[in-house]
Every structure is written in C-alpha cells, then in structure tokens.
Write a protein that holds these residues in place. Structure first.
Motif, mmCIF file in Angstrom:
data_model
loop_
_atom_site.group_PDB
_atom_site.id
_atom_site.type_symbol
_atom_site.label_atom_id
_atom_site.label_comp_id
_atom_site.label_asym_id
_atom_site.label_seq_id
_atom_site.Cartn_x
_atom_site.Cartn_y
_atom_site.Cartn_z
ATOM 1 N N VAL A 233 -3.864 -3.487 11.335
ATOM 2 C CA VAL A 233 -5.313 -3.239 11.338
ATOM 3 C C VAL A 233 -5.620 -1.845 10.796
ATOM 4 C CG1 VAL A 233 -7.299 -2.847 12.860
ATOM 5 C CG2 VAL A 233 -5.876 -4.870 13.173
ATOM 6 N N GLU A 234 -4.869 -0.849 11.279
ATOM 7 C CA GLU A 234 -5.085 0.529 10.792
ATOM 8 C C GLU A 234 -4.853 0.614 9.296
ATOM 9 O OE1 GLU A 234 -3.938 4.018 8.995
ATOM 10 O OE2 GLU A 234 -2.310 2.723 9.703
ATOM 11 N N SER A 235 -3.784 -0.006 8.816
ATOM 12 C CA SER A 235 -3.467 0.048 7.392
ATOM 13 C C SER A 235 -4.569 -0.605 6.557
ATOM 14 C CB SER A 235 -2.130 -0.647 7.122
ATOM 15 O OG SER A 235 -1.090 -0.037 7.863
ATOM 16 N N ALA A 236 -5.064 -1.745 7.026
ATOM 17 C CA ALA A 236 -6.115 -2.443 6.285
ATOM 18 C C ALA A 236 -7.412 -1.632 6.264
ATOM 19 C CB ALA A 236 -6.363 -3.814 6.915
ATOM 20 N N LEU A 237 -7.806 -1.073 7.418
ATOM 21 C CA LEU A 237 -9.034 -0.292 7.477
ATOM 22 C C LEU A 237 -8.927 0.981 6.640
ATOM 23 C CD1 LEU A 237 -9.912 -0.637 11.271
ATOM 24 C CD2 LEU A 237 -11.125 -1.674 9.352
ATOM 25 N N SER A 238 -7.775 1.662 6.705
ATOM 26 C CA SER A 238 -7.592 2.877 5.913
ATOM 27 C C SER A 238 -7.565 2.561 4.424
ATOM 28 C CB SER A 238 -6.300 3.585 6.329
ATOM 29 O OG SER A 238 -6.354 3.992 7.674
ATOM 30 N N PHE A 239 -6.983 1.429 4.067
ATOM 31 C CA PHE A 239 -6.963 1.009 2.663
ATOM 32 C C PHE A 239 -8.387 0.797 2.144
ATOM 33 C CE2 PHE A 239 -6.891 -2.324 -0.589
ATOM 34 C CZ PHE A 239 -6.009 -1.771 -1.508
ATOM 35 N N LEU A 240 -9.246 0.257 3.008
ATOM 36 C CA LEU A 240 -10.636 0.009 2.613
ATOM 37 C C LEU A 240 -11.513 1.252 2.715
ATOM 38 C CD1 LEU A 240 -11.153 -3.448 4.374
ATOM 39 C CD2 LEU A 240 -10.818 -3.038 1.932
ATOM 40 N N ARG A 259 -5.261 1.097 -5.394
ATOM 41 C CA ARG A 259 -6.512 0.541 -5.918
ATOM 42 C C ARG A 259 -6.731 0.945 -7.374
ATOM 43 N NH1 ARG A 259 -10.839 2.043 -1.293
ATOM 44 N NH2 ARG A 259 -9.757 4.039 -1.491
ATOM 45 N N ASN A 260 -6.035 1.991 -7.806
ATOM 46 C CA ASN A 260 -6.090 2.415 -9.202
ATOM 47 C C ASN A 260 -5.110 1.558 -10.005
ATOM 48 O OD1 ASN A 260 -5.612 3.774 -11.682
ATOM 49 N ND2 ASN A 260 -6.321 5.704 -10.782
ATOM 50 N N SER A 261 -5.583 0.861 -11.024
ATOM 51 C CA SER A 261 -4.732 -0.065 -11.768
ATOM 52 C C SER A 261 -3.569 0.652 -12.451
ATOM 53 C CB SER A 261 -5.569 -0.815 -12.811
ATOM 54 O OG SER A 261 -6.174 0.094 -13.721
ATOM 55 N N ASP A 262 -3.778 1.892 -12.906
ATOM 56 C CA ASP A 262 -2.694 2.635 -13.545
ATOM 57 C C ASP A 262 -1.585 2.943 -12.542
ATOM 58 O OD1 ASP A 262 -1.469 4.240 -15.697
ATOM 59 O OD2 ASP A 262 -1.964 5.930 -14.393
ATOM 60 N N VAL A 263 -1.970 3.345 -11.327
ATOM 61 C CA VAL A 263 -0.987 3.610 -10.273
ATOM 62 C C VAL A 263 -0.275 2.317 -9.885
ATOM 63 C CG1 VAL A 263 -0.696 4.336 -7.871
ATOM 64 C CG2 VAL A 263 -2.201 5.631 -9.393
ATOM 65 N N LEU A 264 -1.022 1.240 -9.769
ATOM 66 C CA LEU A 264 -0.455 -0.040 -9.347
ATOM 67 C C LEU A 264 0.620 -0.524 -10.321
ATOM 68 C CD1 LEU A 264 -0.727 -2.307 -7.230
ATOM 69 C CD2 LEU A 264 -2.377 -3.396 -8.746
ATOM 70 N N ARG A 265 0.411 -0.297 -11.616
ATOM 71 C CA ARG A 265 1.345 -0.824 -12.615
ATOM 72 C C ARG A 265 2.412 0.173 -13.044
ATOM 73 N NH1 ARG A 265 -2.743 -2.982 -17.120
ATOM 74 N NH2 ARG A 265 -3.704 -0.999 -16.531
ATOM 75 N N ASN A 266 2.054 1.448 -13.161
ATOM 76 C CA ASN A 266 2.955 2.413 -13.773
ATOM 77 C C ASN A 266 3.505 3.479 -12.831
ATOM 78 O OD1 ASN A 266 2.417 1.169 -16.310
ATOM 79 N ND2 ASN A 266 0.530 2.362 -16.488
ATOM 80 N N LYS A 267 2.937 3.622 -11.642
ATOM 81 C CA LYS A 267 3.371 4.675 -10.721
ATOM 82 C C LYS A 267 3.633 4.074 -9.341
ATOM 83 C CE LYS A 267 0.558 7.895 -13.373
ATOM 84 N NZ LYS A 267 -0.682 8.699 -13.429
ATOM 85 N N ILE A 268 4.584 3.151 -9.329
ATOM 86 C CA ILE A 268 4.828 2.378 -8.111
ATOM 87 C C ILE A 268 5.394 3.228 -6.978
ATOM 88 C CG2 ILE A 268 5.127 0.234 -9.389
ATOM 89 C CD1 ILE A 268 8.146 0.568 -9.038
#
Length: 302
Positions: A233-240, A259-268
């Motif tokens: 729950v904490e992780s989901a709320l903090s993510f949002l 949430r940043n597409s560049d981070v999601l794909r290139n900076k895992i």
C-alpha cells in the motif's frame, strides 16, 4: 551386597511431560527451511535499513549535478538517480521508511482490530451490533480517496511518515476485527469459559487470559500478511504521489522514477533495485506467514 540407586533418574513407568502447543509450533517452524531463509533475509534487510547512517556517509538529499544518472560503478554500486543521489544509499534509507510503515501499521491495525473484535465477540447483543455496524462503515470507505483527503488535512500537523501510518491504520483495522470476533464467538462457548464466568472472573480477565491466547495463532498469521499488504500500500501510494513525502526516501517514491519513459527503458538501475527489494521482502513475509500458519495449525502437527 549394597545396591546403589540414582534418585535423580525417572521412575520406569513415570509419564513423560508432553511439550506445550507453543513449543511444538516453534519446533515445526524452525524445521520449515523456506520460512527460516525468509526470516533471516527479512532480519538482514531490517538491520541494513536501520543501520544505514552507520554504513554509509553519502548524502541522500543533496542534489549533485556532476553525477546525474550515472550507471553503476565501483563508486556508486547501483548508480545515481536523476538528481545525482546514490541509489544504493537511498535504497537503505528507503527500506527504513517502508519497513517502519509496514511494522507500525501492522501493530496499530492488529491492536485496534483485536480490541474491537474481542469486545464485540465476547459481549454480543447490542454492543456487538454497534461495533460491527461501525466496522462495516469503516470498511465501506473508498480507501484511496480517504487517504488523499486525510493526508491533506493532517499535513503540517503530524510528520509526513506518521500521517501516512495513522491514515492507513484507521482505514484498515476492520478485517482484523471481523476475524477476531468470529474466533471469539466460537471459543467463548467452550466449557472453560463458562467455568471462568461461574467463579466470577471479570470479562476483561476472561478475554485477556483465556480467550485471546487461544485465538493468538490466527492473529499472528494475519499480522504477518497485514505487514506485507501495508508495504505494498505504501509503495503504491508513494508511486502515485500521495504517500511518503518526496524528501523522505521510500521504495515507493523511488519507483516513481519509472514514470519517466526514458528512465523506464534506458536507466533501469533507478527503479529495478527498489522493485526487487519490495518483491523479495513481500515474498519473505508471505513465506514466514505460511510457515507460521502451518506451525500453528493443530491438525498438521505430528
């Protein structure tokens, strides 16, 4: 001829004292390899998280424009984030925040739910109806909406971490109350409860000394699962963006980088470590809960 006897030896036909149910449960839990490995892993994570200030001296708040989004290296084991902060250091501090929320919420939820459920189950009648209708009222709240509203109301009055703990706990004790009530209703019909009432034991003493020890196994198992759920729950709320404040690292707001597409794909390296930590901690808590459930189940004892 003189016969020497050892008075300390037990008589040949003396009955041996059988171990208590708690001793049997403890032995069975220790034999569960998966549960023990999970327990060791969880304790290790807790120790590393709460000893983070003594393990690393790197700043988790200061923005370093010279080291923004650097890949993992010998200097930064898990790289740096978009603000130049060391990901490994933030991981340890974030674990302290996430585990504090999980443990604190678990304690408050189990405490309040046990109090309400035991009183409701023991007294019955109008008290039971009033408490259960209040419990139903709490359970009908739309969780996310009320977390956002209560967080907004309490911001500035209570520290950000404890605001989230209080809000989550207030909205999640209903399930524990129902479980405890159902177990108390079944347990209070036994003869030993009737005997305690017949000799004039106070209701509080009957609940604390006779009823709760016999429903403790269900409470303990549910507590472990509650802790895992609260971390999620904490992780989901903090993510949002509605959980732990951004200036306090937690696994949830570290995942917000994804949430940043560049981070999601290139900076895992920015989001995979916290995601892995959440997954492994949740799995370990669930394995511990399953081990306790098996150990405390009288039908599975040999």
């Amino acid at each position: 001829m003189e016969i020497v006897t050892d008075k300390n030896l037990p008589a040949p036909n003396a009955p041996q004292k059988s171990p208590s149910p708690w001793v049997i449960a403890r032995r069975k839990f220790f034999k569960n390899k998966l549960a023990m490995i999970s327990l060791v892993f969880l304790i290790t994570v807790i120790i590393l998280s709460f000893l983070a200030p003594y393990i690393t001296t790197k700043d988790i708040v200061r923005v370093d424009f010279m080291n923004i989004s650097k890949e993992p290296s010998s200097e930064n084991w898990l790289g740096t984030d978009t603000n130049g902060r060391d990901v490994f250091t933030r991981m340890m501090y974030a674990g302290r925040a996430s585990l504090t929320i999980g443990l604190s919420c678990m304690f408050l939820i189990v405490l309040f739910g046990t109090i309400v459920g035991s009183i409701s189950g023991y007294y019955g009648g109008k008290i039971d109806q009033i408490l259960m209708r209040f419990t139903d009222f709490v359970l009908t709240f739309p969780f996310l909406v009320f977390v956002i509203v209560l967080n907004t109301i309490l911001v500035g009055k209570v520290s950000g971490l404890w605001t989230l703990i209080i809000v989550i706990s207030v909205l999640n004790w209903g399930g524990v109350a129902r479980i405890v009530r159902s177990r108390i209703l079944a347990e209070k019909e036994n003869e030993y409860i009737l005997a305690a009432e017949s000799i004039g034991c106070r209701p509080s003493k009957i609940i604390i000394k006779h009823l709760l020890p016999n429903v403790a196994s269900a409470i303990i198992v549910h507590a472990t699962l509650t802790m895992a759920a609260m971390i999620v729950v904490e992780s989901a709320l903090s993510f949002l963006g509605f959980g732990v404040p951004a200036d306090t690292p937690s696994w949830g707001n570290m995942l917000a980088e994804a949430r940043n597409s560049d981070v999601l794909r290139n900076k895992i390296w920015m989001w995979v470590p916290p995601a892995t930590a959440i997954t492994l901690v949740i799995l370990s808590i669930n394995f511990i809960g399953e081990g306790l459930k098996d150990a405390l189940n009288p039908k599975s004892r040999r």
